[in-house]
Design a protein around this motif. Sequence first.
Motif, PDB file in Angstrom:
ATOM      1  N   ASN A  54     103.374  39.505 153.417  1.00 15.69           N
ATOM      2  CA  ASN A  54     104.658  39.884 152.338  1.00 15.69           C
ATOM      3  C   ASN A  54     105.132  38.427 152.802  1.00 15.69           C
ATOM      4  O   ASN A  54     105.899  38.218 151.559  1.00 15.69           O
ATOM      5  CB  ASN A  54     105.221  40.457 153.183  1.00 15.69           C
ATOM      6  CG  ASN A  54     106.638  41.476 152.256  1.00 15.69           C
ATOM      7  OD1 ASN A  54     107.035  40.843 151.328  1.00 15.69           O
ATOM      8  ND2 ASN A  54     107.531  41.495 153.127  1.00 15.69           N
ATOM      9  N   GLU A  59     106.111  37.423 145.950  1.00 18.71           N
ATOM     10  CA  GLU A  59     105.897  37.601 144.912  1.00 18.71           C
ATOM     11  C   GLU A  59     104.929  38.493 143.833  1.00 18.71           C
ATOM     12  O   GLU A  59     105.257  37.834 142.680  1.00 18.71           O
ATOM     13  CB  GLU A  59     106.746  36.546 144.540  1.00 18.71           C
ATOM     14  CG  GLU A  59     108.054  35.982 145.249  1.00 18.71           C
ATOM     15  CD  GLU A  59     109.285  37.105 144.695  1.00 18.71           C
ATOM     16  OE1 GLU A  59     109.293  36.798 143.561  1.00 18.71           O
ATOM     17  OE2 GLU A  59     109.377  38.124 145.878  1.00 18.71           O
ATOM     18  N   LYS A  60     103.748  37.986 143.811  1.00 16.51           N
ATOM     19  CA  LYS A  60     102.281  38.208 143.644  1.00 16.51           C
ATOM     20  C   LYS A  60     102.746  40.252 142.912  1.00 16.51           C
ATOM     21  O   LYS A  60     102.819  40.571 143.829  1.00 16.51           O
ATOM     22  CB  LYS A  60     101.056  37.873 144.005  1.00 16.51           C
ATOM     23  CG  LYS A  60     101.404  36.818 144.999  1.00 16.51           C
ATOM     24  CD  LYS A  60     101.054  35.896 143.644  1.00 16.51           C
ATOM     25  CE  LYS A  60     101.374  34.163 144.101  1.00 16.51           C
ATOM     26  NZ  LYS A  60     100.718  33.562 142.912  1.00 16.51           N
ATOM     27  N   GLU A  61     102.941  39.617 141.416  1.00 14.25           N
ATOM     28  CA  GLU A  61     102.064  41.334 141.267  1.00 14.25           C
ATOM     29  C   GLU A  61     100.748  41.609 140.708  1.00 14.25           C
ATOM     30  O   GLU A  61     100.041  41.455 140.907  1.00 14.25           O
ATOM     31  CB  GLU A  61     102.345  41.442 139.219  1.00 14.25           C
ATOM     32  CG  GLU A  61     102.132  43.124 139.371  1.00 14.25           C
ATOM     33  CD  GLU A  61     102.894  43.122 137.384  1.00 14.25           C
ATOM     34  OE1 GLU A  61     103.893  43.267 137.383  1.00 14.25           O
ATOM     35  OE2 GLU A  61     102.298  42.172 136.751  1.00 14.25           O
ATOM     36  N   LYS A  82     101.076  49.100 138.504  1.00 13.94           N
ATOM     37  CA  LYS A  82     101.363  47.884 138.983  1.00 13.94           C
ATOM     38  C   LYS A  82     103.030  47.444 139.515  1.00 13.94           C
ATOM     39  O   LYS A  82     103.688  48.321 139.476  1.00 13.94           O
ATOM     40  CB  LYS A  82     101.042  46.373 137.736  1.00 13.94           C
ATOM     41  CG  LYS A  82     100.021  46.364 137.299  1.00 13.94           C
ATOM     42  CD  LYS A  82      99.706  45.251 136.336  1.00 13.94           C
ATOM     43  CE  LYS A  82      98.446  45.083 135.756  1.00 13.94           C
ATOM     44  NZ  LYS A  82      98.114  44.209 134.703  1.00 13.94           N
ATOM     45  N   MET A  83     102.975  46.523 140.756  1.00 16.77           N
ATOM     46  CA  MET A  83     104.204  46.102 140.879  1.00 16.77           C
ATOM     47  C   MET A  83     104.136  45.496 141.847  1.00 16.77           C
ATOM     48  O   MET A  83     103.592  44.566 142.208  1.00 16.77           O
ATOM     49  CB  MET A  83     104.807  47.616 142.182  1.00 16.77           C
ATOM     50  CG  MET A  83     104.526  47.881 143.461  1.00 16.77           C
ATOM     51  SD  MET A  83     104.942  49.074 144.755  1.00 16.77           S
ATOM     52  CE  MET A  83     104.342  50.758 143.567  1.00 16.77           C
ATOM     53  N   LYS A  84     105.463  44.460 142.525  1.00 13.75           N
ATOM     54  CA  LYS A  84     105.506  43.060 143.325  1.00 13.75           C
ATOM     55  C   LYS A  84     105.111  43.790 144.880  1.00 13.75           C
ATOM     56  O   LYS A  84     105.396  44.502 145.228  1.00 13.75           O
ATOM     57  CB  LYS A  84     106.460  42.879 143.944  1.00 13.75           C
ATOM     58  CG  LYS A  84     107.467  42.213 142.398  1.00 13.75           C
ATOM     59  CD  LYS A  84     108.375  41.313 142.669  1.00 13.75           C
ATOM     60  CE  LYS A  84     108.672  40.257 141.311  1.00 13.75           C
ATOM     61  NZ  LYS A  84     110.106  39.751 141.812  1.00 13.75           N
ATOM     62  N   MET A  85     104.044  42.406 145.310  1.00 16.88           N
ATOM     63  CA  MET A  85     103.449  42.411 146.357  1.00 16.88           C
ATOM     64  C   MET A  85     104.624  42.915 147.841  1.00 16.88           C
ATOM     65  O   MET A  85     104.040  43.940 148.538  1.00 16.88           O
ATOM     66  CB  MET A  85     103.082  41.527 147.523  1.00 16.88           C
ATOM     67  CG  MET A  85     102.195  41.756 148.671  1.00 16.88           C
ATOM     68  SD  MET A  85     100.730  43.114 148.818  1.00 16.88           S
ATOM     69  CE  MET A  85      99.184  42.315 148.538  1.00 16.88           C
ATOM     70  N   SER A  86     105.906  42.550 147.622  1.00 17.62           N
ATOM     71  CA  SER A  86     106.616  43.081 148.659  1.00 17.62           C
ATOM     72  C   SER A  86     107.426  44.586 148.010  1.00 17.62           C
ATOM     73  O   SER A  86     107.385  44.635 149.442  1.00 17.62           O
ATOM     74  CB  SER A  86     107.578  42.114 148.457  1.00 17.62           C
ATOM     75  OG  SER A  86     108.727  42.315 146.696  1.00 17.62           O
ATOM     76  N   GLU A  87     107.491  45.295 147.260  1.00 15.43           N
ATOM     77  CA  GLU A  87     107.557  46.119 146.313  1.00 15.43           C
ATOM     78  C   GLU A  87     106.960  47.134 147.994  1.00 15.43           C
ATOM     79  O   GLU A  87     106.780  48.475 148.379  1.00 15.43           O
ATOM     80  CB  GLU A  87     107.746  46.676 145.443  1.00 15.43           C
ATOM     81  CG  GLU A  87     108.984  46.085 144.704  1.00 15.43           C
ATOM     82  CD  GLU A  87     109.195  46.447 143.268  1.00 15.43           C
ATOM     83  OE1 GLU A  87     108.504  47.280 142.836  1.00 15.43           O
ATOM     84  OE2 GLU A  87     109.403  45.505 142.163  1.00 15.43           O
ATOM     85  N   TYR A  88     105.369  46.765 147.175  1.00 13.00           N
ATOM     86  CA  TYR A  88     104.055  47.843 147.652  1.00 13.00           C
ATOM     87  C   TYR A  88     104.029  47.833 149.156  1.00 13.00           C
ATOM     88  O   TYR A  88     104.009  49.104 150.110  1.00 13.00           O
ATOM     89  CB  TYR A  88     103.021  47.160 147.056  1.00 13.00           C
ATOM     90  CG  TYR A  88     101.702  47.873 148.015  1.00 13.00           C
ATOM     91  CD1 TYR A  88     101.398  49.965 147.524  1.00 13.00           C
ATOM     92  CD2 TYR A  88     100.434  46.797 148.818  1.00 13.00           C
ATOM     93  CE1 TYR A  88     100.094  49.985 147.850  1.00 13.00           C
ATOM     94  CE2 TYR A  88      99.485  47.386 148.879  1.00 13.00           C
ATOM     95  CZ  TYR A  88      99.092  49.473 148.396  1.00 13.00           C
ATOM     96  OH  TYR A  88      97.743  49.914 149.204  1.00 13.00           O
TER      97      TYR A  88
END
Length: 293
Positions: A54, A59-61, A82-88
Motif C-alpha cells: 500500500n 496510487e496504482k490502478e 479496476k480500482m486503486k491498489m490502496s482501495e483494493y
Amino acid sequence: MEQGKMDLEQIPRVKRISKADFLREYVQPQKPVVIEKLIEDWPAYKKWDLDYINEVAGEKEVPLYDDRPISSEYKFNEAHAKMKMSEYIDLLKTRPTNYRIFLYHLMKEVPSLQKDFKFPDVGLRFLKQLPMLFFGGENSKVFMHYDIDYANILHFHFHGKKQCILFPPSESKHLYKVPHALIAREDINFNNPDFDKFPVLKKAKGFITELNHGETLYMPEGYWHHMTYLTAGFSMSLRATPRTLTNFSKAVYNLIFMRHFDNYMRKLRGQKWIDYKNEQAVKRTHKKNDIIL
C-alpha cells in the motif's frame, strides 16, 4: 449427493535445502516440495506485507478478477473491474472478497520492489523477465489449472495463509480436463467434491499444503494447481524453462496453436463453444475411465 475429500497427501517440507539435494530429490523426479526458509535473506522476507505494498503502490490502478465462470462475455484474461491498489488493500483488510489480481507486473510499475528479491541458486534455468504478483481476498479461489508454458515454478507467499492443491500431469485423466484449454471443470469444488456428478475424482491422487508468509512452493512442470486464499495475501512466482523436449514441445503447441484456436472458436461460436467444451470434459473423462452414467 455423495460428497467427500479428495485423495491428497501433504507436500513434503524442508527448512533449507542444497542445490544438489533439491535437483536430485525434487526436480529430477518432478515432485513438489515446500522450502520454508529459502528466501530468508531477501529484503522481501521481512518487508513485504499488504501495508508495505500500500505504501509503495497505493496510487496504482490495478486490474481485478473474480471467480465468475469463463464465458464468451469477456475476452481471455480481460479484467472484471479496476480500482486503486490502496482501495483494493482496504477491501482485503476489511472483509472477504472474491476479487483477485493475477499476473500483475507490479515490479515494472514500482521498480524499487526489484531490489527486494533475487533469483535463488537452486539449479533451475529461470526466465529472467520480471516476476508476476498475485493477490487474493480471504476465501477467494483460483480454479484448477496448469500453466500454458509447462514451466518449473517457485511460488513464494507473503502475508497470511494460502492453501495449495496440486496434481501431477499423470492425473489429468481423472480431473475432468476441459478440451482445448488448461483448466478442469470450473464447477468442481476441490475442497468438497460432488462424487455423484464427478465420480472419477475419487481416483485422483494429489498433494496439499498451506503456505505461510515467506514460504516457497516448488511446482514441477505441467502440475495442476488450485489455490485458496485462507486469509488475504499475495504471492510471487519465478518460472524456469521445461527440462524435457516433450514438455517444451507441449508448451510451444499450447502457445502457438491451442490458445489461438480456442480464441478463434470463442469468437465464432461464443457461449456454445464454452458449453460444448464443458460437456466434452465430462464425456471424455467418463469414457477414458469406462464410466456410464
